[in-house]
Design a protein around this motif. Structure first.
Motif, PDB file in Angstrom:
ATOM      1  N   GLY A  97       0.860  -1.187   0.000  1.00  0.00           N
ATOM      2  CA  GLY A  97       0.000   0.000   0.000  1.00  0.00           C
ATOM      3  C   GLY A  97       0.889   1.228   0.000  1.00  0.00           C
ATOM      4  O   GLY A  97       2.123   1.119   0.013  1.00  0.00           O
ATOM      5  N   THR A 131      -9.449   7.080   1.125  1.00  0.00           N
ATOM      6  CA  THR A 131      -9.602   5.855   0.320  1.00  0.00           C
ATOM      7  C   THR A 131      -8.334   5.510  -0.446  1.00  0.00           C
ATOM      8  O   THR A 131      -8.147   4.370  -0.844  1.00  0.00           O
ATOM      9  N   ASP A 133      -4.434   6.077   0.001  1.00  0.00           N
ATOM     10  CA  ASP A 133      -4.597   4.647   0.194  1.00  0.00           C
ATOM     11  C   ASP A 133      -4.430   4.373   1.684  1.00  0.00           C
ATOM     12  O   ASP A 133      -4.037   3.307   2.086  1.00  0.00           O
ATOM     13  N   PRO A 136      -7.096   1.562   3.158  1.00  0.00           N
ATOM     14  CA  PRO A 136      -6.664   0.178   2.934  1.00  0.00           C
ATOM     15  C   PRO A 136      -5.390  -0.193   3.705  1.00  0.00           C
ATOM     16  O   PRO A 136      -5.304  -1.301   4.255  1.00  0.00           O
ATOM     17  N   GLY A 139      -6.257  -0.771   7.085  1.00  0.00           N
ATOM     18  CA  GLY A 139      -7.024  -2.004   7.142  1.00  0.00           C
ATOM     19  C   GLY A 139      -6.167  -3.174   7.616  1.00  0.00           C
ATOM     20  O   GLY A 139      -6.599  -3.980   8.464  1.00  0.00           O
ATOM     21  N   SER A 194      -4.133  -3.602  -2.102  1.00  0.00           N
ATOM     22  CA  SER A 194      -5.444  -2.959  -1.980  1.00  0.00           C
ATOM     23  C   SER A 194      -5.276  -1.480  -2.287  1.00  0.00           C
ATOM     24  O   SER A 194      -4.969  -0.667  -1.410  1.00  0.00           O
ATOM     25  N   ASP A 195      -5.393  -1.142  -3.547  1.00  0.00           N
ATOM     26  CA  ASP A 195      -5.183   0.255  -3.976  1.00  0.00           C
ATOM     27  C   ASP A 195      -5.991   0.564  -5.231  1.00  0.00           C
ATOM     28  O   ASP A 195      -5.607   1.404  -6.023  1.00  0.00           O
ATOM     29  N   MET A 437     -10.791  -1.920  -1.562  1.00  0.00           N
ATOM     30  CA  MET A 437     -11.619  -1.626  -0.398  1.00  0.00           C
ATOM     31  C   MET A 437     -12.664  -0.543  -0.717  1.00  0.00           C
ATOM     32  O   MET A 437     -13.800  -0.625  -0.293  1.00  0.00           O
ATOM     33  N   TYR A 456     -14.795   0.707   4.839  1.00  0.00           N
ATOM     34  CA  TYR A 456     -13.618   0.641   5.714  1.00  0.00           C
ATOM     35  C   TYR A 456     -13.757  -0.514   6.719  1.00  0.00           C
ATOM     36  O   TYR A 456     -12.845  -1.335   6.863  1.00  0.00           O
ATOM     37  N   GLY A 459     -14.466  -3.736   4.888  1.00  0.00           N
ATOM     38  CA  GLY A 459     -13.221  -3.959   4.145  1.00  0.00           C
ATOM     39  C   GLY A 459     -12.128  -4.515   5.035  1.00  0.00           C
ATOM     40  O   GLY A 459     -11.329  -5.356   4.596  1.00  0.00           O
ATOM     41  N   THR A 460     -12.084  -4.053   6.261  1.00  0.00           N
ATOM     42  CA  THR A 460     -11.123  -4.621   7.221  1.00  0.00           C
ATOM     43  C   THR A 460     -11.437  -6.101   7.459  1.00  0.00           C
ATOM     44  O   THR A 460     -10.542  -6.950   7.471  1.00  0.00           O
ATOM     45  N   LEU A 463     -10.205  -8.045   4.370  1.00  0.00           N
ATOM     46  CA  LEU A 463      -8.760  -8.284   4.324  1.00  0.00           C
ATOM     47  C   LEU A 463      -8.401  -9.429   5.283  1.00  0.00           C
ATOM     48  O   LEU A 463      -7.603 -10.310   4.948  1.00  0.00           O
TER      49      LEU A 463
END
Lengths: 476, 476
Positions: A97, A131, A133, A136, A139, A194-195, A437, A456, A459-460, A463
């Protein structure tokens, strides 16, 4: 559900305010890599990550990248590398990231202070980097924290590679990744980045392909200096006339590349590939919304997505050296440089594309019988990337999406490039997964960048779930 | 030689150091009309002329033009009008010049300080405004002084109109000339403007024609904002693709205008006109020297000069809204505006040209089947001007050239426009003569602007001799 996911998920929910607070602290650091004066903030952001990761029990190092090329008074920000877990019986997953951000000024049109995380009544969390990055990146930290707090065994060894120059060309990173591929990153069994973003706002996606980009310049020069069009118009060959003529031969208004031989380099669409498109959650309205206009070329979503993802395109970006200000100036520019790029796809090799481009442009210019001088060259190229969406790395992510969001993810490609993807694949020899994410409305690089609270927090979970499933995949 | 010219000529030679000193003082005043901070210098230059003319016995007035449009905190510099002589038995000649100059900075590449008149060993007098247009303006003052000192009766009543905004669009002047045509300028029998240049360096010329200029913008817009070419390339109509296509249909590489109907508006070349060209002192080497390259379109000097003077031409100046910086940016510009202009000649009426241009461009755009939106409009137009080189005003100047330089002048036109020419002709109804003092190598508007000592001193004789001959012409 895998038994260990339930307590992890619950812990993520319980810790969500903590996690948002972590994002708030990160957004407050204006780690703008493009602006010299913010370099100390970029370094401060590296230290923030280092401290957070260290507090979570990771082994962290800041790796220097030396002076910034062309700006030797500036030290490049370090790459923050971290290892969490060192169990030879577990798989090792390398995640990437970036902790730098795009510039942002309130007066550019932000509704809120760009470096203060501001949450509205729809749980949209506004802030530069939310967002892209920082969300993520954090995250991954949140995943570690939730496992620790929930007392759930961490399913893999995690290697982190967080850079601070992504928004300014990832200066120095390629060499670093190459050099560390057989050292710090040598245990990696798979890579996850995750980007990028969902195709829409509701349905997660996994991204298995990116287009490449060959960027060209055409210069046409004639007189020794700019001329007055009153004095010389009609008696001298004008470079701008020739350039416009040559540029007009490259692509038609329907987006068809007119350079002979390009189409023959493109891999044919397979039936299997074709079958992936109809189910993808995307509509022509989505296109029109993102364009802000109904100026799409194609009639169907399938053809639109293929045009974006798996066919080449040619865009003319502009002209250097001509009159570009508002108003009226009666100049004949002495030298003009047209810029265009071709988005490349399998199986277009850069060298083959270059030869077709150069030969064609020179031939078209020769037809003009102009006494001006043409030059054409490649400014830079970056190769396309395609992974197999059937690979275990993707299967694991797919199960994680299904677990967290209750749907199968869309299998997508992207029209743009994320060069580090190919670098990781080539350097490590391992499969690389793009696991976004954020959603399509997050406005990365624009004003009012945001990350939805749902993206978020869920998304966590995503991951973390991915790490569990990738730990269990039969083969990688 | 007319008997009164000999003592006048001798006096010019005797006073030449004085005259150069007058030019030195004028060049030292940085009367740059385009730069707000120099406005007091422009006003100081007006006062300098007022004082000099008053000292020579002229009646001088500074006429205010009001606030500068768009910059209401600035007062426009005054028009300096003067009358020298009021004898109803003499003809009255109205002369025009301008006392403002282009910007100049030593660091732009000047070999000397731009606002210090510096004379080299070849008697080239370097300094901003030396040739454009302070030298010619002071020429008229020198003529008065030499007559007074030599005790030669002044052959005409002289009316002067010296403006201070010529290099910034002659703000306010047209209305002033119109308003004064039946007042201050009502006695004028003919007009003389010394504000252009010889075709070469050796042979004087009289200029009897100017091309007009119609300046157009084509805007093409599509998406609501700039797009990323990776994401949208291939799936959306690109305004820049359409613009390049339309611009490529306007003119070919040999300078031929491709808009149907334009050629039919152009007055045919007469045999009499054709006969003026072969004797003109100009060579293809002159063209190549001024281009700094051998990129002329035509093979002969006659065809080259006709292309410049009496045929229309079309130049594409640039594109607003596209990417114009060095480097590589992968943008699809949302809205681009192409700029081009057509130099017009007899008998092209602006309204006719506009209709042909608009219809053609809209038709060509329609052929593209693009969903983008096109608009095309005229930014401004200025009409062509042609006088008869057989008019008494020109005959008088021709005799003066022969007297001072020993040769018949070239009868020339210019490819560019000097809008005040047509304004004077239309407002006064009198013949207007363009009688240049400087040569083609004087670098007006460029670095190292200069006026040769010969052109200034013999030029002063020329202006004086012209007044004597125009006083004696049988008809005007």
């Amino acid at each position: 559900m895998a038994p260990s996911l339930e307590p992890f998920f619950k812990q993520v929910d319980d810790s969500s305010e903590n996690f948002i607070d972590r994002l708030r602290k990160a957004v407050a650091i204006p780690s703008i890599s493009a602006q010299d004066e913010n370099r100390p903030d970029v370094v401060r952001m590296a230290q923030f990550l280092t401290d957070e990761l260290t507090a979570l029990g990771a082994e962290v190092e800041q790796r220097p990248l030396g002076k910034q090329p062309g700006k030797e008074h500036l030290e490049l920000p370090p790459v923050v590398v971290a290892r969490y877990g060192n169990d030879p019986n577990k798989r090792t997953i390398l995640v990437y990231g970036h902790y730098d951000v795009q510039p942002a000024l309130k007066e550019d049109g932000w509704a809120t202070e760009p470096f203060e995380l501001t949450i509205d009544d729809k749980d949209r969390m506004y802030g530069r980097g939310s967002t892209d990055d920082k969300g993520p990146v954090l995250g991954w930290l949140n995943v570690i924290e939730a496992h620790k707090k929930a007392g759930v065994d961490f399913p893999v060894n995690l290697l982190c590679c967080f850079e601070g120059m992504e928004e300014y060309g990832s200066e120095g990173l390629d060499d670093f990744i190459q050099a560390e591929s057989k050292k710090y990153f040598k245990d990696a069994d798979a890579v996850c980045i995750s980007d990028n973003y969902w195709l829409g706002t509701e349905k997660p996606c996994l991204t298995y392909g990116l287009r490449g980009c060959n960027y060209y310049s055409i210069s046409i020069s004639g007189p020794a200096q700019d001329l007055h069009s009153g004095v010389f118009g009609g008696s001298a060959h004008e470079p701008m006339t020739d350039l416009v003529n040559v540029l007009s031969k490259l692509v038609d208004a329907q987006g068809n590349i007119l350079i002979p031989g390009i189409a023959e380099l493109v891999a044919p669409v397979t039936e299997e590939e074709k079958s992936l498109y109809p189910d993808i959650s995307y509509t022509m309205d989505n296109l029109h919304e993102s364009l802000g206009a109904e100026t799409g070329i194609h009639a169907t979503k399938e053809r639109t997505l293929m045009a974006r993802w798996r066919f080449p395109s040619l865009s003319i970006h502009g002209v250097e050296g001509a009159y570009s200000a508002p108003g009226a100036k009666t100049v004949i520019p002495a030298k003009v440089i047209g810029k265009f790029s071709i988005r490349t796809v399998p199986n277009m090799e850069s060298a083959d594309v270059n030869k077709l481009v150069f030969d064609y442009i020179k031939a078209e210019f020769a037809k003009l019988n102009s006494k001006n001088t043409l030059d054409v060259w490649l400014q830079h190229d970056g190769k396309w990337w395609v992974a197999s969406p059937k690979h275990g790395n993707f299967s694991a992510a797919s199960k994680a999406v299904k677990q967290v969001f209750g749907v199968d993810p869309d299998m997508t490609r992207e029209g743009g490039s994320i060069p580090v993807t190919l670098t990781f694949e080539q350097a490590t020899g391992k499969n690389v997964l793009l696991l976004p994410m954020g959603s399509s409305t997050d406005a990365a690089h624009s004003v009012n960048e945001k990350l939805d609270r749902r993206n978020y927090i869920e998304g966590t979970k995503l991951l973390g779930a991915y790490l569990h499933y990738v730990a269990e995949e039969p083969t990688l």
